[in-house]
Scaffold this motif. Structure first.
Motif, PDB file in Angstrom:
ATOM      1  N   GLU A 153       0.826  -1.213   0.000  1.00 57.60           N
ATOM      2  CA  GLU A 153       0.000   0.000   0.000  1.00 57.60           C
ATOM      3  C   GLU A 153       0.857   1.259   0.000  1.00 57.60           C
ATOM      4  N   ASP A 154       1.962   1.249   0.745  1.00 59.68           N
ATOM      5  CA  ASP A 154       2.879   2.398   0.717  1.00 59.68           C
ATOM      6  C   ASP A 154       3.264   2.742  -0.716  1.00 59.68           C
ATOM      7  N   GLY A 155       3.731   1.718  -1.438  1.00 60.36           N
ATOM      8  CA  GLY A 155       4.216   1.945  -2.799  1.00 60.36           C
ATOM      9  C   GLY A 155       3.122   2.375  -3.750  1.00 60.36           C
ATOM     10  N   LEU A 156       1.954   1.779  -3.637  1.00 61.87           N
ATOM     11  CA  LEU A 156       0.855   2.138  -4.537  1.00 61.87           C
ATOM     12  C   LEU A 156       0.375   3.562  -4.302  1.00 61.87           C
ATOM     13  N   VAL A 157       0.253   3.955  -3.039  1.00 64.39           N
ATOM     14  CA  VAL A 157      -0.168   5.331  -2.746  1.00 64.39           C
ATOM     15  C   VAL A 157       0.879   6.322  -3.229  1.00 64.39           C
ATOM     16  N   LEU A 158       2.154   6.026  -2.975  1.00 61.00           N
ATOM     17  CA  LEU A 158       3.211   6.934  -3.425  1.00 61.00           C
ATOM     18  C   LEU A 158       3.203   7.065  -4.940  1.00 61.00           C
ATOM     19  N   SER A 159       3.123   5.958  -5.659  1.00 60.43           N
ATOM     20  CA  SER A 159       3.140   6.029  -7.125  1.00 60.43           C
ATOM     21  C   SER A 159       1.910   6.742  -7.653  1.00 60.43           C
ATOM     22  N   GLU A 160       0.762   6.506  -7.026  1.00 58.18           N
ATOM     23  CA  GLU A 160      -0.456   7.206  -7.458  1.00 58.18           C
ATOM     24  C   GLU A 160      -0.296   8.718  -7.357  1.00 58.18           C
ATOM     25  N   LEU A 161       0.254   9.181  -6.245  1.00 61.36           N
ATOM     26  CA  LEU A 161       0.446  10.621  -6.060  1.00 61.36           C
ATOM     27  C   LEU A 161       1.486  11.166  -7.036  1.00 61.36           C
ATOM     28  N   LEU A 162       2.555  10.421  -7.245  1.00 59.75           N
ATOM     29  CA  LEU A 162       3.591  10.875  -8.179  1.00 59.75           C
ATOM     30  C   LEU A 162       3.058  11.002  -9.600  1.00 59.75           C
ATOM     31  N   LEU A 163       2.128  10.140  -9.969  1.00 58.07           N
ATOM     32  CA  LEU A 163       1.597  10.139 -11.329  1.00 58.07           C
ATOM     33  C   LEU A 163       0.434  11.113 -11.513  1.00 58.07           C
ATOM     34  N   SER A 164      -0.087  11.633 -10.426  1.00 57.04           N
ATOM     35  CA  SER A 164      -1.236  12.539 -10.526  1.00 57.04           C
ATOM     36  C   SER A 164      -0.879  13.991 -10.224  1.00 57.04           C
ATOM     37  N   ARG A 165       0.397  14.239  -9.897  1.00 56.02           N
ATOM     38  CA  ARG A 165       0.836  15.591  -9.535  1.00 56.02           C
ATOM     39  C   ARG A 165       1.912  16.078 -10.497  1.00 56.02           C
TER      40      ARG A 165
END
Length: 377
Positions: free
Chosen positions: A308-320
């Motif tokens: 979950e750490d990695g998925l949340v981080l990647s989601e934010l990186l790809l949406s900002r």
């Protein structure tokens, strides 16, 4: 536009791959630096709760994981003694939602291999035998040294390098995992026919004796005791120690005991716990997974939280559009409290056992955490 185009990750475990896969799939350049010489994973088996399975589905590997693992619903509690009487059959919450089983057991190296192959198929470069030795913030990004040699500048460095994280130390975070007072034997053995879900025995010569199926022909077993200096025990002695302990337990243990030999894959570790207080990042470098938080496997949520750490981080990186304070604020808001809840509950369950607290509401605490984990992070 995404916040990163070029990312370096230390470590090649589940936390690392849960960042690498989404970023590479979106077109980012991703380099992974792994200290070991090949994809491997310490231990014998792993229990994945439903929210971990949901995360693996998001990473595009659920079908392969399901084919390699052993899915199940429910948990059996049994009593010590020759009859191994069943105390309770407990339904487990489907924390991943109705599309996934409550849990799954599988061989750890299989999970590591599946994730690494998925990552490399998307263009992720995994550099084995590579030790990260320097992380340096610049005006435009962050540079990385590997083996004492600069390897370039990146938009972000992710420390997913486990309990004894080098990146955590390099960026000046002082929190370290500390022993909780318990040690655990793990072994990988042939599956007994009646073992179709996790079964746990509380009491007897150790705090917990248990096993989980990991495939049609395999299972892993655990024995949780007071932390001892067992790290230099030879394989034959380790097998004998486990056999002696399990003589207090009947049922499937009678067959398991016969399969504990000098050739059995056995390892011994201590339970540890920690949570980084405050931010998990320092500028454009961040730690996730066991580098940021660790806990005993008493709720079997370690891998789920790392994913979950990695998925949340990647989601934010790809949406900002930028790696800025608002991104880190959003990341910490979604991850810190959730990870801390798992760590605190896992430690509490062990503390109750160490204190022999017979009035503790272990079932209530486990159910409370499961309810929280059913919500998406």
């Amino acid at each position: 536009m995404t916040a990163v185009q070029k990312v370096a990750i230390a470590g090649c475990g589940v936390a690392s791959m849960s960042v690498a896969i989404p970023l590479a799939e979106a077109g980012a350049s991703v380099d992974v630096y792994e200290l070991k010489s090949e994809v491997s994973a310490l231990g014998s088996g792993i229990t994945l709760q439903g929210n971990a399975l949901r995360a693996l589905d998001a990473l595009g590997v659920w079908d392969e994981v399901r084919a390699k693992g052993y899915p199940f619903d429910g948990l059996t509690l049994r009593a010590p003694g020759p009859d191994a009487a069943v105390v309770a059959e407990l339904p487990e919450a489907r924390t991943g939602g109705p599309d996934f089983p409550a849990g799954m057991g599988m061989y750890r190296p299989d999970l590591a291999r599946i994730l690494a192959e998925r990552a490399t198929s998307l263009g992720v470069r995994i550099h084995f035998g590579s030790k990260v030795t320097g992380v340096h913030e610049t005006a435009t990004g962050v540079t990385l040294d590997v083996g004492g040699v600069p390897v370039g500048e990146f938009d972000l460095v992710v420390g997913a390098d486990g309990l004894h994280s080098t990146v955590r130390e390099l960026i000046g975070i002082e929190e370290q995992p500390e022993s909780t007072g318990m040690g655990i034997w793990r072994a990988f053995v042939p599956r007994e026919p009646e073992v179709t879900q996790t079964q746990l025995y509380y009491g007897g010569p150790v705090y917990i004796a248990g096993y989980t199926p990991t495939g049609d022909d395999s299972m892993y077993v655990i024995l949780v005791e007071d932390a001892q200096d067992r790290f230099s025990v030879e394989p034959a002695e380790a097998a004998e120690i486990m056999r002696e302990i399990t003589r207090a337990y009947g049922g499937p243990w009678n067959g398991i005991r016969e399969n504990l030999t000098a050739d059995t894959r056995i390892n011994y570790t201590w339970f540890t716990a920690h949570t980084i207080e405050g931010a998990w990042n320092r500028g454009r470098a961040v730690v996730i997974g066991d580098a940021a938080h660790s806990c005993p496997p008493t709720i079997a949520q370690g891998a789920a939280q790392a994913l979950e750490d990695g998925l949340v981080l990647s989601e934010l990186l790809l949406s900002r559009d930028a790696v800025d304070q608002s991104l880190w604020d959003a990341f910490h808001e979604r991850r810190v409290a959730r990870a801390r809840a798992v760590v605190e509950a896992s430690v509490q369950l062990g503390r109750w056992q160490l204190e022999h607290d017979r009035d503790a509401d272990a079932a209530g605490l486990i159910q409370s955490v499961a309810t929280q984990m059913a919500d998406r992070p």
